[in-house]
Enzyme design. Structure first.
Site, PDB file in Angstrom:
ATOM      1  N   ASP A   9      84.886  17.913  47.386  1.00 43.66           N
ATOM      2  CA  ASP A   9      84.906  18.758  48.584  1.00 43.66           C
ATOM      3  C   ASP A   9      85.186  17.906  49.821  1.00 43.66           C
ATOM      4  O   ASP A   9      84.914  16.705  49.825  1.00 43.66           O
ATOM      5  CB  ASP A   9      83.528  19.402  48.828  1.00 43.66           C
ATOM      6  CG  ASP A   9      83.025  20.178  47.649  1.00 43.66           C
ATOM      7  OD1 ASP A   9      83.840  20.641  46.863  1.00 43.66           O
ATOM      8  OD2 ASP A   9      81.781  20.299  47.544  1.00 43.66           O
TER       9      ASP A   9
HETATM   10  N1  URA Z   1      80.203  19.219  43.131  1.00 44.52           N
HETATM   11  C1  URA Z   1      80.263  19.669  44.401  1.00 44.52           C
HETATM   12  O1  URA Z   1      79.516  20.561  44.783  1.00 44.52           O
HETATM   13  N2  URA Z   1      81.171  19.119  45.213  1.00 44.52           N
HETATM   14  C2  URA Z   1      82.000  18.129  44.848  1.00 44.52           C
HETATM   15  O2  URA Z   1      82.796  17.643  45.659  1.00 44.52           O
HETATM   16  C3  URA Z   1      81.932  17.658  43.526  1.00 44.52           C
HETATM   17  C4  URA Z   1      81.005  18.227  42.682  1.00 44.52           C
END
Ligand code: URA
Length: 247
Positions: free
Chosen positions: A120
């Site tokens: 993310d």
């Molecule tokens: N899980 C999440 O919530 N975000 C990420 O970037 C990777 C795994």
């Protein structure tokens, strides 16, 4: 390393013999039309001999431009320390991207350099980037169960039985019908947990904590398979050999 993640021989790199103008365009040097001009002006050699036909077939490793070997002719595999605030999408409408960190020529390659799975925008840590499409498919397939280790800080003290809940393999995320695969959770502090996942669903770590009553405040990926960040600072990367995931 998860024993289910079996390393096995993997054909890697773009070893194809193809047209010189196509090679130069695919490696991000220029357009095919420009490549024709480079050949006509004598900038390109193949195995030491001046190329005079842009349609001449060659192995990318045998081609030199102005006496210089081509830039990663077989392919790229990078381990990046993703900083916060960058997206893994190629869509610049979503904000600054991790690809903005790379040299322009690498951003112009075809196949494009892309991330192996995504983090993310507000997650930092280990992100692999490659132009090797089969490797992306292989390492993101849930079938291969590549373990990924995240460290999450959350907004409240974590219940001691949470490790059991994550490990049970029946945790349902909002809006999904299939429960998450068993995940390992270890407490590093009252509000800090290390989580090992073998799948990669959308926002998975954040949603697993949300499903069990807490909110993730910070999230960082420390490991992917047998790889860690080493001493890389946010925004830095190191190159990996294309056979890093072969037996
Ligand atoms: N899980 C999440 O919530 N975000 C990420 O970037 C990777 C795994």
């Amino acid at each position: 390393m998860n024993k289910d993640f079996a390393f096995r021989p993997f054909f890697h790199g773009d070893q194809r013999v193809r047209r010189i103008d196509q090679i130069l365009a695919n490696l991000g040097y220029c357009s095919r039309r420009e490549a024709r001009g480079w050949v006509e002006k004598g900038h390109v050699t193949v195995r030491g001999a001046l190329a005079d036909d842009p349609g001449q077939k060659a192995h990318p490793s045998d081609v030199l431009v102005d006496g210089e070997p081509l830039d990663h002719p077989e392919g790229l595999l990078l381990l990046l320390h993703k900083p916060l605030g960058l997206v893994c999408s190629h869509d610049i409408r979503e904000g600054p991207t991790v690809y903005d960190l790379l040299p322009v020529r690498w951003r112009q390659r075809n196949p494009v350099v892309t991330s192996i799975g995504r983090l993310d925008k507000e997650t930092s840590g280990l992100l692999l980037l490659t132009d090797q499409t089969p490797l992306v498919h292989r390492l993101t397939s849930p079938k291969h169960k590549v373990p990924k280790i995240y460290v999450a800080t959350v907004d409240r003290d974590l219940a001691p039985d949470l490790a059991g809940v994550f490990a049970a393999g029946n945790l349902l995320l909002e809006g999904e019908k299939e429960p998450c695969a068993p995940a390992e959770l270890r407490l590093r502090g009252p509000r800090v947990a290390e989580v090992t996942l073998t799948e990669g669903r959308y926002h998975q770590v954040r949603r697993m904590f949300a499903a069990t009553g807490s909110t993730v405040l910070t999230l960082h990926r420390e490991r992917f398979g047998g790889l860690d960040l080493g001493g890389l600072n946010p925004g830095q990367w190191r190159e990996l050999p294309l056979d890093a995931f072969s037996a």
